[in-house]
Design a protein around this motif. Structure first.
Motif, PDB file in Angstrom:
ATOM      1  N   ILE A  25       0.857  -1.189   0.000  1.00 35.57           N
ATOM      2  CA  ILE A  25       0.000   0.000   0.000  1.00 35.57           C
ATOM      3  C   ILE A  25       0.893   1.239   0.000  1.00 35.57           C
ATOM      4  CG2 ILE A  25      -1.722   1.296   1.287  1.00 35.57           C
ATOM      5  CD1 ILE A  25      -2.671  -1.404   2.456  1.00 35.57           C
ATOM      6  N   THR A  26       0.748   2.068  -1.026  1.00 30.78           N
ATOM      7  CA  THR A  26       1.520   3.300  -1.142  1.00 30.78           C
ATOM      8  C   THR A  26       0.581   4.425  -1.535  1.00 30.78           C
ATOM      9  OG1 THR A  26       3.435   2.021  -1.898  1.00 30.78           O
ATOM     10  CG2 THR A  26       3.501   4.403  -2.242  1.00 30.78           C
ATOM     11  N   PRO A  27       0.466   5.471  -0.742  1.00 31.96           N
ATOM     12  CA  PRO A  27      -0.416   6.590  -1.104  1.00 31.96           C
ATOM     13  C   PRO A  27      -0.046   7.173  -2.467  1.00 31.96           C
ATOM     14  CG  PRO A  27       0.347   6.801   1.159  1.00 31.96           C
ATOM     15  CD  PRO A  27       1.131   5.689   0.549  1.00 31.96           C
ATOM     16  N   LYS A  46      -0.535  -5.266   0.589  1.00 31.79           N
ATOM     17  CA  LYS A  46      -1.950  -5.303   0.232  1.00 31.79           C
ATOM     18  C   LYS A  46      -2.585  -6.619   0.667  1.00 31.79           C
ATOM     19  CE  LYS A  46      -1.348  -2.245  -3.766  1.00 31.79           C
ATOM     20  NZ  LYS A  46      -1.344  -2.157  -5.259  1.00 31.79           N
ATOM     21  N   ALA A  47      -1.816  -7.696   0.617  1.00 28.61           N
ATOM     22  CA  ALA A  47      -2.350  -9.005   1.013  1.00 28.61           C
ATOM     23  C   ALA A  47      -2.755  -9.014   2.479  1.00 28.61           C
ATOM     24  CB  ALA A  47      -1.309 -10.088   0.746  1.00 28.61           C
ATOM     25  N   GLU A  50      -6.198  -7.452   2.765  1.00 27.30           N
ATOM     26  CA  GLU A  50      -7.218  -8.399   2.305  1.00 27.30           C
ATOM     27  C   GLU A  50      -7.440  -9.507   3.326  1.00 27.30           C
ATOM     28  OE1 GLU A  50      -5.587  -9.665  -1.377  1.00 27.30           O
ATOM     29  OE2 GLU A  50      -5.841  -7.701  -2.359  1.00 27.30           O
ATOM     30  N   ARG A  51      -6.342  -9.991   3.897  1.00 27.89           N
ATOM     31  CA  ARG A  51      -6.457 -11.081   4.862  1.00 27.89           C
ATOM     32  C   ARG A  51      -7.135 -10.613   6.146  1.00 27.89           C
ATOM     33  NH1 ARG A  51      -3.608 -15.592   6.788  1.00 27.89           N
ATOM     34  NH2 ARG A  51      -5.119 -16.611   8.181  1.00 27.89           N
ATOM     35  N   LEU A  52      -6.856  -9.395   6.577  1.00 21.88           N
ATOM     36  CA  LEU A  52      -7.521  -8.869   7.764  1.00 21.88           C
ATOM     37  C   LEU A  52      -9.023  -8.714   7.534  1.00 21.88           C
ATOM     38  CD1 LEU A  52      -4.912  -6.254   9.010  1.00 21.88           C
ATOM     39  CD2 LEU A  52      -5.617  -8.335  10.201  1.00 21.88           C
ATOM     40  N   GLU A 298       1.385 -13.144   6.283  1.00 21.68           N
ATOM     41  CA  GLU A 298       1.373 -12.647   4.910  1.00 21.68           C
ATOM     42  C   GLU A 298       2.750 -12.129   4.497  1.00 21.68           C
ATOM     43  OE1 GLU A 298      -0.968 -13.045   2.748  1.00 21.68           O
ATOM     44  OE2 GLU A 298      -2.243 -14.005   4.257  1.00 21.68           O
ATOM     45  N   SER A 299       3.458 -11.504   5.406  1.00 19.91           N
ATOM     46  CA  SER A 299       4.769 -10.963   5.075  1.00 19.91           C
ATOM     47  C   SER A 299       5.804 -12.060   4.889  1.00 19.91           C
ATOM     48  CB  SER A 299       5.223  -9.993   6.167  1.00 19.91           C
ATOM     49  OG  SER A 299       4.350  -8.885   6.231  1.00 19.91           O
ATOM     50  N   VAL A 300       5.710 -13.116   5.682  1.00 23.43           N
ATOM     51  CA  VAL A 300       6.613 -14.247   5.493  1.00 23.43           C
ATOM     52  C   VAL A 300       6.380 -14.884   4.131  1.00 23.43           C
ATOM     53  CG1 VAL A 300       7.173 -16.570   6.309  1.00 23.43           C
ATOM     54  CG2 VAL A 300       6.942 -14.694   7.947  1.00 23.43           C
TER      55      VAL A 300
END
Length: 409
Positions: A25-27, A46-47, A50-52, A298-300
């Motif tokens: 996510i980047t403004p 972004k994932a 979506e996952r949250l 998600e980051s892993v």
């Protein structure tokens, strides 16, 4: 020849990790020239968003408490195993995600010290991150132990010669950072661990500035215990839980001091007497923070997909460009490169030092270049490979050049 903006753009075009930048996510227009603080807080994937949303509407929102038996209970170990494979060089069953870095480090230090009864000394680096130093001081005070401080070079880190000078028959535990938070110096983990073992002591490594940025080989290096955060290069979010590594050989004798029901052998038996769970799960204490752990998972996954070797290669290229530009543009204006010049000894940030660094840091942030200041005189340029580009880094260095040339005015 100094890298030009066109050169930097060509590096972006050839960058195999460039597509990953679109997965964060980047403004669209937030006034930033460059975000060079991913070594303190990474951008949100972004994932994860979506996952949250799915967690709120499905797992928590629909399945409610049933989700604990449908996967939530296993998250600390499942994510730990994935992290161990993707970035830590750790075989399954040795990494667990839980608590903050400080709490995990406290558990590991106390557990490691208990495995060396009769020994009275802890060795650490005087220039280590404050949390590490405070915990060492506090534990030594609790247990009546002595701390032997290594006075490492602040622009580098602990060497084998410095550690050897402090080790003795009373050493119980050596605790150091793999990548120094100020200088980005990469310690020789394998050599320092082997040296520690020669004296019968144990190691507890802090991986906060290495995990997700450089390859780590905990099993191969013979590391006993390790801890690290997930909100820097792993982009898991502010306050995301940390992880703990407990080598298989120590697990059955390891006893951490915060006995909680999630680390018990049978949590739902509601037994009065504590029995530790088998394996690394005994490092757990309280209920896992599921909403925060989603960000880690998600980051892993992103890190595994990108590949830690490719991440490291880009990090080295970015820091090489920064040190080259700093040498040509900034050193003539009184800036010192306070990080190792050898890229093999340098992590994914570069520290630029000058007496007025605190003021310069604020002016850089106001100008749209987000960095961070570390006392007494350091500006850290953090280069998170999955979210940072070459051209934006070049532009940021150009802004730094302008401000240093004018004395920050």
């Amino acid at each position: 020849m100094t890298t030009s903006l066109d050169d930097a753009r060509r590096l972006d075009e050839k960058d195999p990790l460039a597509p990953f930048r679109d997965r964060f996510i980047t403004p669209a227009d937030d006034g930033l020239i460059a975000y060079l603080d991913g070594n303190s807080l990474g951008r949100p994937p972004k994932a994860t968003q979506e996952r949250l949303n799915s967690l709120l509407t499905q797992e928590w929102g629909t399945r409610l408490i049933r989700s604990w038996s449908e996967g939530w209970m296993e998250l600390p170990e499942r994510i730990g195993d994935a992290l161990g494979e993707a970035a830590l060089g750790a075989a399954p069953g040795q990494v667990v995600v839980a608590d903050s870095t400080s709490v995990c480090l406290y558990k590991l230090l106390r557990g490691a010290l208990a495995l060396r009864p009769g020994r009275t000394e802890i060795i650490s680096d005087r220039h280590n991150f404050p949390t590490d130093s405070y915990l060492v001081q506090g534990i030594a005070d609790e247990l009546g132990m002595t701390v032997r401080w290594i006075d490492s070079d602040p622009d580098a880190g602990v060497t084998a010669e410095e550690l050897a000078a402090e080790l003795n028959a009373n050493t119980a535990v050596v605790t150091l950072s793999h990548v120094a938070y100020r200088s980005a110096w990469i310690a020789d983990m394998a050599a320092l661990t082997a040296l520690t073992h020669e004296h019968g002591a144990l190691t507890v490594w802090d991986l906060c500035h290495s995990v997700g940025s450089i390859p780590v080989q905990l099993d191969t290096a013979g590391v006993d215990f390790a801890v690290g955060c997930t909100y820097k290069y792993l982009n898991a979010g502010p306050g995301a839980p940390a992880f703990a590594y407990v080598r298989t050989a120590h697990q059955e004798s390891f006893r951490q001091p915060i006995w909680g029901w999630m680390g018990a052998a049978a949590p739902f038996a509601m037994e009065h007497a504590y029995r530790p769970a088998p394996g690394v799960r005994r490092a757990l204490s309280g209920t896992p923070p599921i909403t925060a752990m989603i960000g880690v998972e998600e980051s892993v996954t992103l890190t595994a997909e990108a590949g830690i070797d490719r991440i490291r290669a880009k990090g080295m290229a970015l820091t090489e460009m920064v040190t080259e530009l700093a040498q040509d543009w900034l050193v003539p204006h009184g800036v010192r490169i306070a990080s190792p010049r050898d890229p093999d000894r340098r992590g994914s940030h570069v520290t630029l030092a000058r007496a007025d660094a605190a003021e310069l840091s604020q002016r850089l942030i106001e100008a749209g270049v987000i960095i961070d200041f570390r006392p007494p005189d350091g500006i850290r340029v953090g280069l998170s490979p999955l979210t940072t580009g070459f051209a934006e880094t070049w532009r940021a260095m150009d802004v730094i050049r302008g401000l240093t040339a004018t004395g920050g005015t």
